[in-house]
Design a protein around this motif. Structure first.
Motif, PDB file in Angstrom:
ATOM      1  N   ARG A 168       0.914  -1.075   0.190  1.00 16.42           N
ATOM      2  CA  ARG A 168      -0.062   0.019   0.125  1.00 16.42           C
ATOM      3  C   ARG A 168       0.908   1.208  -0.090  1.00 16.42           C
ATOM      4  O   ARG A 168       0.686   2.253  -0.634  1.00 16.42           O
ATOM      5  N   MET A 169       2.070   1.191   0.756  1.00 14.05           N
ATOM      6  CA  MET A 169       2.938   2.255   0.812  1.00 14.05           C
ATOM      7  C   MET A 169       3.550   2.578  -0.797  1.00 14.05           C
ATOM      8  O   MET A 169       3.402   3.678  -1.309  1.00 14.05           O
ATOM      9  N   SER A 170       3.697   1.711  -1.230  1.00 15.16           N
ATOM     10  CA  SER A 170       4.355   1.864  -2.998  1.00 15.16           C
ATOM     11  C   SER A 170       3.463   2.357  -3.746  1.00 15.16           C
ATOM     12  O   SER A 170       3.576   3.179  -4.130  1.00 15.16           O
ATOM     13  N   ALA A 171       2.304   1.998  -3.464  1.00 14.15           N
ATOM     14  CA  ALA A 171       1.180   2.437  -4.135  1.00 14.15           C
ATOM     15  C   ALA A 171       0.847   4.116  -3.847  1.00 14.15           C
ATOM     16  O   ALA A 171       0.763   4.825  -4.951  1.00 14.15           O
ATOM     17  N   ALA A 172       1.015   4.190  -2.658  1.00 15.73           N
ATOM     18  CA  ALA A 172       0.772   5.673  -2.426  1.00 15.73           C
ATOM     19  C   ALA A 172       1.778   6.452  -2.941  1.00 15.73           C
ATOM     20  O   ALA A 172       1.752   7.572  -3.324  1.00 15.73           O
ATOM     21  N   LYS A 173       3.112   6.137  -2.944  1.00 14.56           N
ATOM     22  CA  LYS A 173       4.324   6.912  -3.366  1.00 14.56           C
ATOM     23  C   LYS A 173       4.084   6.866  -4.971  1.00 14.56           C
ATOM     24  O   LYS A 173       4.253   8.425  -5.423  1.00 14.56           O
ATOM     25  N   GLN A 174       3.791   5.994  -5.663  1.00 11.34           N
ATOM     26  CA  GLN A 174       3.644   6.158  -7.123  1.00 11.34           C
ATOM     27  C   GLN A 174       2.520   7.175  -7.285  1.00 11.34           C
ATOM     28  O   GLN A 174       2.934   8.051  -8.197  1.00 11.34           O
ATOM     29  N   ALA A 175       1.392   7.176  -6.481  1.00  9.39           N
ATOM     30  CA  ALA A 175       0.411   8.042  -6.617  1.00  9.39           C
ATOM     31  C   ALA A 175       0.782   9.390  -6.534  1.00  9.39           C
ATOM     32  O   ALA A 175       0.441  10.285  -7.264  1.00  9.39           O
ATOM     33  N   PHE A 176       1.620   9.643  -5.434  1.00 11.95           N
ATOM     34  CA  PHE A 176       2.209  11.060  -4.871  1.00 11.95           C
ATOM     35  C   PHE A 176       2.906  11.505  -6.163  1.00 11.95           C
ATOM     36  O   PHE A 176       2.582  12.657  -6.642  1.00 11.95           O
ATOM     37  N   ASN A 177       3.734  10.793  -6.568  1.00  8.76           N
ATOM     38  CA  ASN A 177       4.589  11.265  -7.510  1.00  8.76           C
ATOM     39  C   ASN A 177       3.834  11.739  -8.939  1.00  8.76           C
ATOM     40  O   ASN A 177       4.142  12.747  -9.385  1.00  8.76           O
ATOM     41  N   GLU A 178       2.804  11.010  -9.239  1.00  9.32           N
ATOM     42  CA  GLU A 178       1.998  11.509 -10.518  1.00  9.32           C
ATOM     43  C   GLU A 178       1.257  12.386 -10.176  1.00  9.32           C
ATOM     44  O   GLU A 178       1.332  13.523 -11.095  1.00  9.32           O
ATOM     45  N   VAL A 179       0.665  12.894  -8.974  1.00  9.63           N
ATOM     46  CA  VAL A 179      -0.187  13.801  -8.544  1.00  9.63           C
ATOM     47  C   VAL A 179       0.644  15.033  -8.638  1.00  9.63           C
ATOM     48  O   VAL A 179       0.296  16.214  -8.981  1.00  9.63           O
ATOM     49  N   LEU A 180       1.997  14.992  -8.032  1.00  6.48           N
ATOM     50  CA  LEU A 180       2.658  16.071  -8.032  1.00  6.48           C
ATOM     51  C   LEU A 180       3.226  16.830  -9.462  1.00  6.48           C
ATOM     52  O   LEU A 180       3.228  18.017  -9.499  1.00  6.48           O
ATOM     53  N   ASP A 181       3.303  15.699 -10.233  1.00  9.42           N
ATOM     54  CA  ASP A 181       3.656  16.185 -11.706  1.00  9.42           C
ATOM     55  C   ASP A 181       2.507  16.927 -12.414  1.00  9.42           C
ATOM     56  O   ASP A 181       2.468  17.685 -13.169  1.00  9.42           O
ATOM     57  N   ALA A 182       1.177  16.403 -11.802  1.00  2.00           N
ATOM     58  CA  ALA A 182       0.029  17.097 -12.477  1.00  2.00           C
ATOM     59  C   ALA A 182      -0.692  18.336 -11.885  1.00  2.00           C
ATOM     60  O   ALA A 182      -1.586  18.612 -12.169  1.00  2.00           O
ATOM     61  N   THR A 183       0.104  18.611 -10.575  1.00  2.00           N
ATOM     62  CA  THR A 183      -0.724  19.754  -9.943  1.00  2.00           C
ATOM     63  C   THR A 183      -0.411  21.142 -10.482  1.00  2.00           C
ATOM     64  O   THR A 183       0.503  21.554 -11.158  1.00  2.00           O
ATOM     65  N   PRO A 184      -1.433  21.619 -10.881  1.00  2.00           N
ATOM     66  CA  PRO A 184      -1.684  23.179 -11.475  1.00  2.00           C
ATOM     67  C   PRO A 184      -0.696  23.912 -10.695  1.00  2.00           C
ATOM     68  O   PRO A 184      -0.545  23.965  -9.347  1.00  2.00           O
ATOM     69  N   ASP A 185      -0.066  24.990 -11.432  1.00  2.00           N
ATOM     70  CA  ASP A 185       0.675  25.903 -10.756  1.00  2.00           C
ATOM     71  C   ASP A 185      -0.022  26.706  -9.678  1.00  2.00           C
ATOM     72  O   ASP A 185       0.580  27.300  -8.742  1.00  2.00           O
ATOM     73  N   GLU A 186      -1.360  27.175 -10.086  1.00  2.00           N
ATOM     74  CA  GLU A 186      -1.932  27.933  -9.209  1.00  2.00           C
ATOM     75  C   GLU A 186      -2.317  27.256  -7.737  1.00  2.00           C
ATOM     76  O   GLU A 186      -2.918  28.182  -6.974  1.00  2.00           O
ATOM     77  N   VAL A 187      -2.167  26.159  -7.573  1.00  5.97           N
ATOM     78  CA  VAL A 187      -2.536  25.527  -6.448  1.00  5.97           C
ATOM     79  C   VAL A 187      -1.257  25.237  -5.593  1.00  5.97           C
ATOM     80  O   VAL A 187      -0.235  25.024  -6.061  1.00  5.97           O
ATOM     81  N   ARG A 188      -1.573  25.722  -4.229  1.00  5.17           N
ATOM     82  CA  ARG A 188      -0.750  25.708  -3.147  1.00  5.17           C
ATOM     83  C   ARG A 188      -0.735  24.367  -2.395  1.00  5.17           C
ATOM     84  O   ARG A 188      -1.960  24.158  -1.788  1.00  5.17           O
ATOM     85  N   LEU A 189       0.149  23.508  -2.418  1.00  3.44           N
ATOM     86  CA  LEU A 189       0.031  22.115  -2.323  1.00  3.44           C
ATOM     87  C   LEU A 189       0.969  21.803  -0.846  1.00  3.44           C
ATOM     88  O   LEU A 189       2.269  22.078  -1.207  1.00  3.44           O
ATOM     89  N   GLY A 190       0.645  21.037  -0.154  1.00  3.23           N
ATOM     90  CA  GLY A 190       1.295  20.593   0.978  1.00  3.23           C
ATOM     91  C   GLY A 190       1.200  18.970   1.556  1.00  3.23           C
ATOM     92  O   GLY A 190       0.164  18.211   1.037  1.00  3.23           O
ATOM     93  N   ILE A 191       2.123  18.550   2.241  1.00  2.00           N
ATOM     94  CA  ILE A 191       1.971  17.091   2.445  1.00  2.00           C
ATOM     95  C   ILE A 191       2.148  16.859   3.990  1.00  2.00           C
ATOM     96  O   ILE A 191       3.144  17.528   4.557  1.00  2.00           O
ATOM     97  N   ARG A 192       1.388  16.098   4.961  1.00  2.00           N
ATOM     98  CA  ARG A 192       1.399  15.941   6.169  1.00  2.00           C
ATOM     99  C   ARG A 192       1.212  14.365   6.192  1.00  2.00           C
ATOM    100  O   ARG A 192       0.715  13.768   5.663  1.00  2.00           O
ATOM    101  N   THR A 193       1.823  13.952   7.303  1.00  2.00           N
ATOM    102  CA  THR A 193       2.149  12.298   7.257  1.00  2.00           C
ATOM    103  C   THR A 193       1.593  12.190   8.933  1.00  2.00           C
ATOM    104  O   THR A 193       1.479  13.075   9.727  1.00  2.00           O
ATOM    105  N   LEU A 194       1.033  10.819   9.096  1.00  2.00           N
ATOM    106  CA  LEU A 194       0.898  10.488  10.375  1.00  2.00           C
ATOM    107  C   LEU A 194       1.185   8.957  10.527  1.00  2.00           C
ATOM    108  O   LEU A 194       1.184   8.167   9.568  1.00  2.00           O
ATOM    109  N   GLY A 195       1.786   8.584  11.826  1.00  4.50           N
ATOM    110  CA  GLY A 195       2.445   7.374  11.949  1.00  4.50           C
ATOM    111  C   GLY A 195       3.872   7.225  11.233  1.00  4.50           C
ATOM    112  O   GLY A 195       4.080   6.019  10.983  1.00  4.50           O
TER     113      GLY A 195
END
Length: 423
Positions: A60-87
């Motif tokens: 599940r962790m590998s799937a989440a990392k891959q998805a995050f990388n794809e999301v970061l590449d597709a994030t529009p320039d006008e969006v301010r994005l951050g990441i928070r973790t738990l555990g």
């Protein structure tokens, strides 16, 4: 001669400068308020259960990392994005320490894709699942202006700490009046996980999605990030209705939110001048378990208690939001000496929601109220407004219609008889 030439040259230059000033647009722009760019924070569960290998043959962790990388590449320039973790940091068994394990991995702002991907690559499934704590932390990460705000929570399990309860935290965030939306994605097909994540999403007007594949996780997160950029949310103004009209707050046109206890009546006031029309709508959200039968009533009443118009809606079964609305027009003054003072119209909002004894009563149910006052200059929409259905006009129309139909029918009958005789 030289002086004349200089004068001509100077005049030509002055005319050129004036022409440029008239033709070219001014460089200084008016001070127009611009809406801050939207904010999104991805909250990722990095607890020990994310080691499970049940997402397309990978963990599940590998799937989440891959998805995050794809999301970061597709994030529009006008969006301010951050990441928070738990555990993500404490591997031990001390519950008190593990339930404080939530931190911001990447600050909310313009995305540096290389830096953000490097931060995500360091994550390893580790500890506990303090979802409630992470939601509060994410809300603070997104604070600071009136931009559209969204939290996207990705987890494979329910909260393992209990306090603070994630559903209670979600209701607190909704009660703040900042219109923070929390969308949840579940990586495990578990009933308890689904119920808790649905509760969090429903309390804030978000969505819950069950995810079983990597591409599904990636596409859903990208969709939510794009939605934040494309459809900014209007932030309602927080108000508190009164128990009676005389002490109710006076509202202007706009969007408002409030909280109303089960079975409570709340009052608001509007000013409507002659020749204007009041338009109002109210929505009550069921952000917790409620009994199956419910209703909502919105009334426009005079200060003396005379009902002007009402709108109501009722239902049964599970619901997220129930809404109703009304329109009330004040006739225009017929002569110049007539009183044009705006009239006070009282709006009463009540609902008949109830809930089982084990359901918390506080805070009250979320209420959103949209009100507007417009000029009542629209042409009549019904035929009766032109006179039909009123007295002799209808009688005349019916008589004329009967005469025409009788003449046509007689002509057709004579023609049929003539043809029959000829044959």
């Amino acid at each position: 001669m030289i002086i004349k030439k200089r004068l001509v040259t100077g005049a030509a230059g002055l005319l050129t400068a004036l022409a440029c000033g008239l033709i070219l647009p001014p460089t200084a722009t008016a001070d127009e308020p611009s809406r801050p760019s939207p904010k999104v924070e991805l909250v990722l569960d990095v607890s020990g259960s994310m080691r499970a290998r049940d997402v397309d043959g990978a963990s599940r962790m590998s799937a989440a990392k891959q998805a995050f990388n794809e999301v970061l590449d597709a994030t529009p320039d006008e969006v301010r994005l951050g990441i928070r973790t738990l555990g993500a940091t404490y591997p031990g068994k001390d519950r008190e320490v593990g339930c404080r394990d939530s931190k911001q991995l990447y600050p909310v702002g313009q995305v540096d894709r290389t830096e953000a991907k490097a931060a995500v690559a360091t994550l390893r499934p580790t500890g506990w699942t303090p979802i409630g704590l992470a939601l509060r932390g994410a809300s603070k990460d997104l604070a600071g202006d009136d931009a559209t705000r969204r939290i996207v929570l990705i987890t494979d399990g329910e909260d393992s700490c209990g306090q603070p309860d994630p559903c209670d935290v979600a209701r607190e965030l909704a009660a703040d009046g900042t219109h923070l939306v929390v969308d949840t994605l579940g990586l495990a097909p578990d009933r308890k996980v689904r119920e808790q994540l649905s509760c969090i999403a429903e309390a804030t007007g978000g969505t819950y999605t069950a995810v079983q594949h990597t591409d599904q996780l990636s596409s859903r997160i990208k969709q939510l990030v794009r939605r934040t950029a494309e459809t900014p949310v209007q932030t309602p103004t927080g108000i508190q209705g009164a128990a009676q009209c005389a002490s109710a707050p006076v509202l202007g046109s706009g969007l408002y939110n409030d909280r109303e206890r089960f079975g409570e009546h709340r009052w608001y006031r509007m000013k409507v001048a002659p020749g204007e029309e009041l338009r109002a709508s109210a929505s009550v959200a069921a952000d917790r378990a409620v009994d199956p039968d419910y209703g909502v009533l919105l009334r426009a009443v005079t200060p003396g208690g005379t009902e002007l118009v009402r709108g109501s809606e009722a239902g049964s079964g599970r619901t997220d939001v129930i809404s109703t609305g009304l329109r009330y027009s004040v006739p225009d003054a017929e002569d110049d000496d007539a009183d044009t003072t705006p009239r006070t119209v009282c709006l009463e909002l009540s609902q008949s929601f109830s809930a089982p004894a084990n359901v918390k009563r506080t805070p009250g149910l979320p209420v959103e109220l949209a009100v507007d006052v417009v000029d009542n200059d629209e042409p009549p929409a019904d035929v009766a407004a032109f006179g039909l259905g009123r007295g002799w006009v209808l009688l005349g129309v019916l008589a004329l219609t009967g005469l025409v139909v009788g003449l046509v029918w007689g002509w057709v009958a004579r023609w049929r008889i003539t043809v029959w005789r000829s044959n």
